[in-house]
Structure formats: structure tokens, C-alpha cells
Write an enzyme that holds these catalytic residues in place. Structure first.
Site, PDB file in Angstrom:
ATOM      1  CG  ASP A 176      39.763  35.943 -39.331  1.00 44.70           C
ATOM      2  OD1 ASP A 176      39.068  36.972 -39.023  1.00 44.70           O
ATOM      3  OD2 ASP A 176      40.458  35.394 -38.143  1.00 44.70           O
ATOM      4  CE  LYS A 235      38.081  33.201 -35.111  1.00 40.60           C
ATOM      5  NZ  LYS A 235      39.000  33.853 -35.487  1.00 40.60           N
TER       6      LYS A 235
HETATM    7  P1  NAP Z   1      46.936  33.001 -30.988  1.00 37.38           P
HETATM    8  O1  NAP Z   1      46.534  31.911 -31.622  1.00 37.38           O
HETATM    9  O2  NAP Z   1      46.105  32.828 -29.367  1.00 37.38           O
HETATM   10  O3  NAP Z   1      48.072  33.731 -30.635  1.00 37.38           O
HETATM   11  C1  NAP Z   1      48.708  34.733 -30.138  1.00 37.38           C
HETATM   12  C2  NAP Z   1      50.107  35.269 -30.880  1.00 37.38           C
HETATM   13  O4  NAP Z   1      49.913  36.967 -29.695  1.00 37.38           O
HETATM   14  C3  NAP Z   1      50.574  33.786 -30.445  1.00 37.38           C
HETATM   15  O5  NAP Z   1      51.285  34.288 -31.339  1.00 37.38           O
HETATM   16  C4  NAP Z   1      51.624  34.789 -29.206  1.00 37.38           C
HETATM   17  O6  NAP Z   1      53.197  34.243 -29.116  1.00 37.38           O
HETATM   18  C5  NAP Z   1      51.727  35.947 -29.586  1.00 37.38           C
HETATM   19  N1  NAP Z   1      51.692  36.487 -28.583  1.00 37.38           N
HETATM   20  C6  NAP Z   1      51.541  36.634 -27.022  1.00 37.38           C
HETATM   21  N2  NAP Z   1      51.095  37.670 -26.253  1.00 37.38           N
HETATM   22  C7  NAP Z   1      52.879  37.373 -26.598  1.00 37.38           C
HETATM   23  C8  NAP Z   1      54.169  38.508 -25.864  1.00 37.38           C
HETATM   24  N3  NAP Z   1      54.091  38.313 -24.679  1.00 37.38           N
HETATM   25  N4  NAP Z   1      54.833  39.182 -26.614  1.00 37.38           N
HETATM   26  C9  NAP Z   1      54.941  38.541 -27.759  1.00 37.38           C
HETATM   27  N5  NAP Z   1      54.265  37.501 -27.931  1.00 37.38           N
HETATM   28  C10 NAP Z   1      52.727  37.024 -27.253  1.00 37.38           C
HETATM   29  O7  NAP Z   1      45.999  34.775 -31.096  1.00 37.38           O
HETATM   30  P2  NAP Z   1      45.114  35.137 -32.872  1.00 37.38           P
HETATM   31  O8  NAP Z   1      44.246  33.847 -32.749  1.00 37.38           O
HETATM   32  O9  NAP Z   1      45.903  34.547 -33.563  1.00 37.38           O
HETATM   33  O10 NAP Z   1      45.187  36.776 -32.749  1.00 37.38           O
HETATM   34  C11 NAP Z   1      45.594  37.177 -32.235  1.00 37.38           C
HETATM   35  C12 NAP Z   1      45.656  38.826 -32.547  1.00 37.38           C
HETATM   36  O11 NAP Z   1      44.962  39.123 -33.766  1.00 37.38           O
HETATM   37  C13 NAP Z   1      44.185  39.074 -31.519  1.00 37.38           C
HETATM   38  O12 NAP Z   1      45.043  40.549 -30.784  1.00 37.38           O
HETATM   39  C14 NAP Z   1      43.009  39.620 -32.372  1.00 37.38           C
HETATM   40  O13 NAP Z   1      42.799  39.841 -32.072  1.00 37.38           O
HETATM   41  C15 NAP Z   1      43.218  39.819 -33.346  1.00 37.38           C
HETATM   42  N6  NAP Z   1      42.650  39.221 -34.999  1.00 37.38           N
HETATM   43  C16 NAP Z   1      41.701  40.484 -35.720  1.00 37.38           C
HETATM   44  C17 NAP Z   1      41.311  40.409 -36.003  1.00 37.38           C
HETATM   45  C18 NAP Z   1      40.370  41.472 -36.958  1.00 37.38           C
HETATM   46  O14 NAP Z   1      39.694  41.379 -37.992  1.00 37.38           O
HETATM   47  N7  NAP Z   1      41.395  42.307 -36.630  1.00 37.38           N
HETATM   48  C19 NAP Z   1      40.916  38.407 -36.828  1.00 37.38           C
HETATM   49  C20 NAP Z   1      41.362  37.978 -35.675  1.00 37.38           C
HETATM   50  C21 NAP Z   1      42.778  38.249 -34.962  1.00 37.38           C
HETATM   51  P3  NAP Z   1      53.658  32.479 -28.584  1.00 37.38           P
HETATM   52  O15 NAP Z   1      52.837  31.272 -29.848  1.00 37.38           O
HETATM   53  O16 NAP Z   1      54.345  33.335 -28.433  1.00 37.38           O
HETATM   54  O17 NAP Z   1      52.456  32.647 -27.135  1.00 37.38           O
END
Ligand code: NAP
Length: 280
Positions: free
Chosen positions: A107, A70
Site C-alpha cells: 500500500d 494485516k
Molecule cells: P480502518 O483502519 O478501519 O480506518 C477507518 C478510518 O475511517 C478511520 O480513520 C476512521 O475514523 C474513519 N471513519 C470511519 N467512519 C467514519 C465516519 N463516519 N466519520 C469520520 N471518519 C470515519 O480502515 P483502513 O484500512 O484505514 O481503510 C480506509 C479506507 O481506505 C477503506 O475504505 C479502504 O477501502 C481504503 N483503502 C484503499 C486502498 C486502495 O488500494 N485504494 C488501500 C487501502 C485502503 P476513527 O478512527 O475515528 O474510527
């Protein structure tokens, strides 16, 4: 509609893409709206992204971009939407008559529409706790500020990432929380989980809502799956109204549809397509 030589090809570009529900959702919408397009998912590495995006858009098509591309996609655009500029990420692309590559991050608007679907006008003036520091947190923070919430407290496991999100997007209505314990006994109108905790069925909730917080009005998870997420379970156990990320998935797809076709998306048809993918 049977594809012909005029059919527009709309693609999902990412890696992995095998789990994505977007082909089912978008093809159901294309068929219902009677638009001449077909939506396919293509596994694509970083070196192929530019060629795919430019080639498909120039041929009259377009697409979505998902993890891990992205941010790279945002850097390849000729024309960036406000949401792309603010978040630094692009999940939707298409081309205009001059062949310029346009992009949006749906998003942000998808989050806003899902929030309104969940709370009505209840987001306005709300005090919000936002958990996360990745791309989803950036989109949610933009959306929350545009919805005119009163205050957002932002917490992420890795503080530097939360700081970077706040610096890029937040303003005076955004406050960083560095110690989880500082949240104890606080009241929030809304808690949003934008971490990826909950993707796996055995993931814990990022927060125990009943234990940690004093009073919570509603809880919104951006994560979705074929199971109830631990965050939603934690909210419901505490008697707090909750939703998962399926509505946002539908709504960001609806905004993408509108960018490609210039007409309103059949949102109910897209919701039904998502429901068909859920276990009975
Ligand atoms: P990302 O950039 O990889 O960020 C992951 C986030 O999760 C970071 O804040 C990370 O913290 C945190 N995290 C991961 N493992 C963790 C743990 N064990 N304990 C605490 N925090 C943890 O991912 P993203 O793109 O932001 O997406 C996040 C989620 O949103 C995904 O599951 C995705 O499917 C969902 N999402 C949904 C939609 C929708 O349309 N519903 C759209 C976009 C995203 P750190 O920074 O400390 O690693």
C-alpha cells in the site's frame, strides 16, 4: 495458461473477501505476463492465518492479506520490509529459497505510484491535508513523507488514533489537527481521504472541500467503489481535480506482482481488468 502440478498458488487471505477485485486483476496480469500462477481468494479466520501463510509460501506460493489480518500478518513474518516495519502492517507475503517468510506492505509504494500517476512530480514540497487514522492513513503518511512533501496536517475523528499514527510514522513534517474548524480558510496543494467514508454509496464526504477550505490544488480519495465517492464529488463541485482509489488499488497490486514474480507488472492490463469490473 492451464494450471499444472508446477503452478504457483497465490492467495488473498481475509474475511470477508467476496467483494475483492484482486482475483480478476491478478489473474489478468499472470496471463498477460505468461507466469505460471493462479490467484484465488480464501476466506480465513485469525487462527488459520499463520498456517495458510507459512504453508503456501513454503510450497512456492505467496499471497495478499487483507482486512482484518494485516497487522497480525506483520507479526508472523521472518523478514519484514521497511514499509512493514514503519506501518506495522503486511499485505503481501512470499518465501525465499531458505523457506523464510518475507512480507511487504505494498500500500505504501502503491500509494506513491498512484500519487505520481495523478500529480506527476507535483507531490514534492506540497502542503497536504490527510484525513484518517487507520491502516490506509498510515500507508499514505509513509508514502507522502517518502515523496518529500513539505508538510502533512493529519486529522482523524478519533484523535488518539491520529496521534498514534503521527507518533509511529510522522516526524517534524507532520502536524496534528485536533479541531476540524481550525482548517477553515487554509490552503492545501493536496487533500487525501484515507477514512473509510465513501465505501457506501450514501456515505457523506469527510469534508466539504468548497465550504471548509480556502484553496485546494487536488484531491485524492483512497476509497473506490462502483459509484463516484462523495469526497470526489465534493472536490469536483468546488472545481478541484480529483481521483478515487482505483489507481492505488492497481498499483499496490502491481507491486505485489513484482514481489512474487521478480518482473515488472503489466499495469495497463491490470487497469483494464479493473475497468471491466466498473459499471458501463
Ligand atoms: P480502518 O483502519 O478501519 O480506518 C477507518 C478510518 O475511517 C478511520 O480513520 C476512521 O475514523 C474513519 N471513519 C470511519 N467512519 C467514519 C465516519 N463516519 N466519520 C469520520 N471518519 C470515519 O480502515 P483502513 O484500512 O484505514 O481503510 C480506509 C479506507 O481506505 C477503506 O475504505 C479502504 O477501502 C481504503 N483503502 C484503499 C486502498 C486502495 O488500494 N485504494 C488501500 C487501502 C485502503 P476513527 O478512527 O475515528 O474510527
Amino acid at each position: 495458461m492451464t494450471p499444472t502440478a508446477q503452478t504457483r498458488v497465490i492467495t488473498l487471505l481475509g474475511d470477508p473477501i467476496g467483494h475483492s477485485a484482486s482475483p480478476e486483476i491478478q489473474n489478468a496480469a499472470f496471463e498477460d505476463a505468461g507466469v505460471d500462477g493462479v490467484y484465488v481468494a480464501v476466506r480465513c479466520g485469525p487462527d488459520d492465518l499463520q498456517g495458510f501463510m507459512r504453508g503456501l509460501a513454503r510450497a512456492g506460493g505467496g499471497g495478499n492479506v487483507t482486512l482484518p489480518h494485516k497487522e497480525k500478518a506483520a507479526s508472523l513474518l521472518d523478514v519484514r520490509s521497511e514499509a512493514v516495519r514503519r506501518t506495522g502492517a503486511c499485505n503481501t507475503f512470499w518465501s525465499d529459497d531458505d523457506g523464510r517468510l518475507h512480507g511487504d506492505n505494498t500500500d505504501v509504494e502503491g500509494f506513491r505510484r498512484a500519487l505520481r500517476h495523478f500529480l506527476g512530480e507535483g507531490g514534492r514540497d506540497a502542503r497536504v491535508l490527510l484525513l484518517g487514522g487507520g491502516g490506509a492513513a498510515r500507508a499514505a503518511l509513509c508514502g507522502l513523507l517518502e515523496e518529500e512533501v513539505d508538510e502533512v496536517l493529519l486529522y482523524n475523528r478519533t484523535q488518539d488514533r491520529a496521534r498514534a499514527v503521527a507518533r509511529r510514522i510522522g516526524g517534524e513534517r507532520t502536524r496534528l489537527v485536533s479541531v476540524f474548524r481550525d482548517l477553515e480558510n487554509e490552503d492545501f496543494d493536496l487533500v487525501v481521504n484515507a477514512t473509510s467514508l465513501g465505501l457506501r454509496e450514501d456515505d457523506p464526504s469527510p469534508i466539504d472541500i468548497g465550504e471548509m477550505l480556502h484553496r485546494v490544488g487536488a484531491a485524492m480519495d483512497l476509497v473506490y467503489g462502483r459509484h463516484t465517492t462523495a469526497f470526489v464529488r465534493s472536490a469536483e463541485l468546488a472545481g478541484v481535480r480529483a481521483c478515487d482509489g482505483l489507481e492505488m488499488l492497481v498499483q499496490q497490486g502491481a507491486v505485489s506482482f513484482e514481489r512474487w514474480w521478480g518482473v515488472d507488472a503489466p499495469v495497463d492490463v491490470m487497469r483494464r481488468a479493473v475497468q471491466r469490473l466498473q459499471p458501463a
